[in-house]
Design a protein around this motif. Sequence first.
Motif, mmCIF file in Angstrom:
data_model
loop_
_atom_site.group_PDB
_atom_site.id
_atom_site.type_symbol
_atom_site.label_atom_id
_atom_site.label_comp_id
_atom_site.label_asym_id
_atom_site.label_seq_id
_atom_site.Cartn_x
_atom_site.Cartn_y
_atom_site.Cartn_z
ATOM 1 N N ASP A 1 3.793 -0.752 4.247
ATOM 2 C CA ASP A 1 4.055 -2.170 4.005
ATOM 3 C C ASP A 1 5.507 -2.459 3.673
ATOM 4 N N THR B 1 -0.314 1.552 7.084
ATOM 5 C CA THR B 1 -0.239 1.047 5.707
ATOM 6 C C THR B 1 1.188 1.046 5.163
ATOM 7 N N ARG C 1 0.838 -1.199 0.000
ATOM 8 C CA ARG C 1 0.000 0.000 0.000
ATOM 9 C C ARG C 1 0.874 1.252 0.000
#
Length: 264
Positions: A99, A97, A38
């Motif tokens: 990642d 988010t 993301r």
Amino acid sequence: MRWDPDRYAAFADDRARPFHDLVAQVAWAAGDGREAPRRVVDLGCGPGTLTATLAARWRSSTVVGIDSSAEMLASVPAAPNLAFELGAIEDWTPGPTDDVVVTNAALQWVPSHVSLLPRWLGAMPSGSWFAMQVPGNFGSPSHALMRSVAADGPWASALDGVLRADPVLDPAGYLGVLLDAGFDARAWETTYAQLLPGPDPVLSWVRGTGLRPALAALDAADPSGALTAAYTERYAAALREAYPASAHGTVYPFRRVFAVGRKR
């Protein structure tokens, strides 16, 4: 300290190789159907040239480069999924988010990074990747001479405490940090035999990175530049003896420390 992007870019290919070797080990597989991370964060992104390769690799991801130098961020590349932020690494906190987090040749400038790593890793989401690389050459002749010359001369008081001997861990140290944080991890080191061209190339290399704190301290102590010139002249002579030129150029062995992990 001010960064000089042009001087830093003088050895762009040699500086880029460890980055590419590092990110090649990030095998994105979130396991939840997402084909790409993301958000990808590049901590200490410098001029952003290498950050742009992350944006090209993961075109559907938001890629953000963060650096504390306004000079480095002055001419960053552009891409639809690429953004840059001015900020100190030590002030950064992972988001839910984030990642993939990459930090390449930056954490050695953050004295507190070993204590920051567990907090960062703990805040990252499950399935995320953390990839780091730091120079491991602080015991090499280039850096040992930098410190020994600094300690013996009219510049000694200005340079007292400026140059740290070893601000990074070995591969086993970073491996332990990642494992303790719940990551499946690997760590290693590589010594690159870099062939540098031109006169005093090792001096030119360190001027763009490791020598910067010393030069900044000397310029502050003596704005005329005489102290800086005297120190640099003696240091350059010592480097020429330690790294003799050959018909092909000057070989500069450079050790790098890598660690990569995926959070369980």
